[in-house]
Design an enzyme around this catalytic site. Structure first.
Site, mmCIF file in Angstrom:
data_model
loop_
_atom_site.group_PDB
_atom_site.id
_atom_site.type_symbol
_atom_site.label_atom_id
_atom_site.label_comp_id
_atom_site.label_asym_id
_atom_site.label_seq_id
_atom_site.Cartn_x
_atom_site.Cartn_y
_atom_site.Cartn_z
ATOM 1 N N HIS A 274 0.811 -1.215 0.000
ATOM 2 C CA HIS A 274 0.000 0.000 0.000
ATOM 3 C C HIS A 274 0.846 1.267 0.000
ATOM 4 C CE1 HIS A 274 -3.732 2.186 0.654
ATOM 5 N NE2 HIS A 274 -3.282 2.728 1.760
ATOM 6 N N PHE A 275 1.831 1.326 0.884
ATOM 7 C CA PHE A 275 2.679 2.510 0.999
ATOM 8 C C PHE A 275 3.946 2.325 0.168
ATOM 9 C CE2 PHE A 275 0.070 3.201 4.855
ATOM 10 C CZ PHE A 275 -0.325 4.506 4.609
#
Length: 297
Positions: A274-275
């Protein structure tokens, strides 16, 4: 030219500022020349402009880079949810006021997670100001809302207290750390202070209700997807997609449909979660610089 006598890149310090927008203090990070092309960086949940802490100095020699914190996040004001409407429409009002106050007449948008609907709502209001898009795990298509969203969709369909409480786990430390670690092969690349800082923000008194209100409000973005897509088709902003392909929250199924609507599109699916900036920050920075330079932006 050898490395020994190569011209050094000019170093621009990062400035940490606060501006008053609609009775709220909006904290932001800024670096780069005032005359350089602007990139407006819009963060996701549950983080803040801190997610761009390494990207900002990387891009500052070529761009004026600006990253605000939304109310309820990071170092910006956190009014109680009973006195301030934590909706995506209202957060867009704040960002629009921020853009106007800073006098940003043209900018490229870096959108991630919550930053996507906020950025696209802003683009609907200011279409002629948006020069390009950089999309990192930011959704604008129904295909991108898969299994992770099932309990949140249940809350949209029936916003009962029970369905609200069923989402409390999403603001707990275990879930915050999971957002950073899930889909990352080499977890030693992750800086643990990222989820610690995010969790400090989530653990503030009253912040859980803020986040629950925003989970509910996220459902108002979905009916706007056709409008976002119409913006893509009409204005054709050159778009760079740099997407963590192992993301369970916004999986790569959400990246693919952009090709239906955009003509100038470059897509890179990165082997991370996600990051993506936490593990692929240098690659993303280089791709942004190359893409926008190629577009003469």
């Amino acid at each position: 030219m050898t490395a020994a006598n190569a011209s050094p890149r000019e170093v621009f310090p990062v400035h940490y500022k606060t501006v008053r927008i609609k009775e709220q203090d909006v904290f932001y990070r800024e670096a780069g020349s005032q005359s350089a092309p602007v990139i407006l960086l819009l963060h996701g949940f549950p983080t803040s402009s801190n997610m761009f802490r390494n990207l900002i100095p990387r891009l500052a020699p070529s761009f004026r880079v600006i990253a605000p914190d939304y109310p309820g996040f990071g170092m910006s004001s956190m009014p109680d949810h009973t006195s301030f409407a934590y909706t995506f429409e209202n957060l867009t009002n704040i960002v629009e006021g921020f853009v106007t106050t800073l006098g940003l007449s043209k900018y490229s948008l870096y959108v991630m997670d919550y930053g996507a609907p906020i950025g696209y709502r802003l683009a609907l209001r200011q279409p002629d100001r948006v020069q390009a898009l950089i999309v990192q795990n930011g959704n604008a298509y129904d295909e991108g809302l898969l299994k992770f969203w099932d309990p949140i969709k249940a809350y949209w369909a029936s916003p009962t207290q029970a369905n609200r409480e069923a989402l409390y786990f999403l603001v707990e430390q275990k879930a915050t750390q999971w957002q950073y670690e899930n889909g990352v092969a080499d977890k030693t690349l992750l800086d643990p202070t990222t989820w610690i800082v995010d969790q400090v923000g989530l653990d503030r008194a009253g912040n859980r209700d803020i986040q629950m209100d925003l989970f509910l409000s996220y459902g108002t973005n979905v009916p706007l997807y056709p409008d976002f897509q119409a913006f893509f088709r009409k204005y054709q902003p050159p778009t760079l997609i740099v997407w963590g392909k192992n993301d369970f929250i916004f999986p790569p199924e959400g990246a693919a449909p952009y090709s239906r609507d955009l003509k100038i599109l470059e897509t890179h699916l990165l082997d991370t979660g996600h990051f993506a900036l936490e593990t692929h920050g240098e690659e993303i920075g280089s791709r942004i610089e190359g893409f926008l330079t190629k577009q003469k932006l």
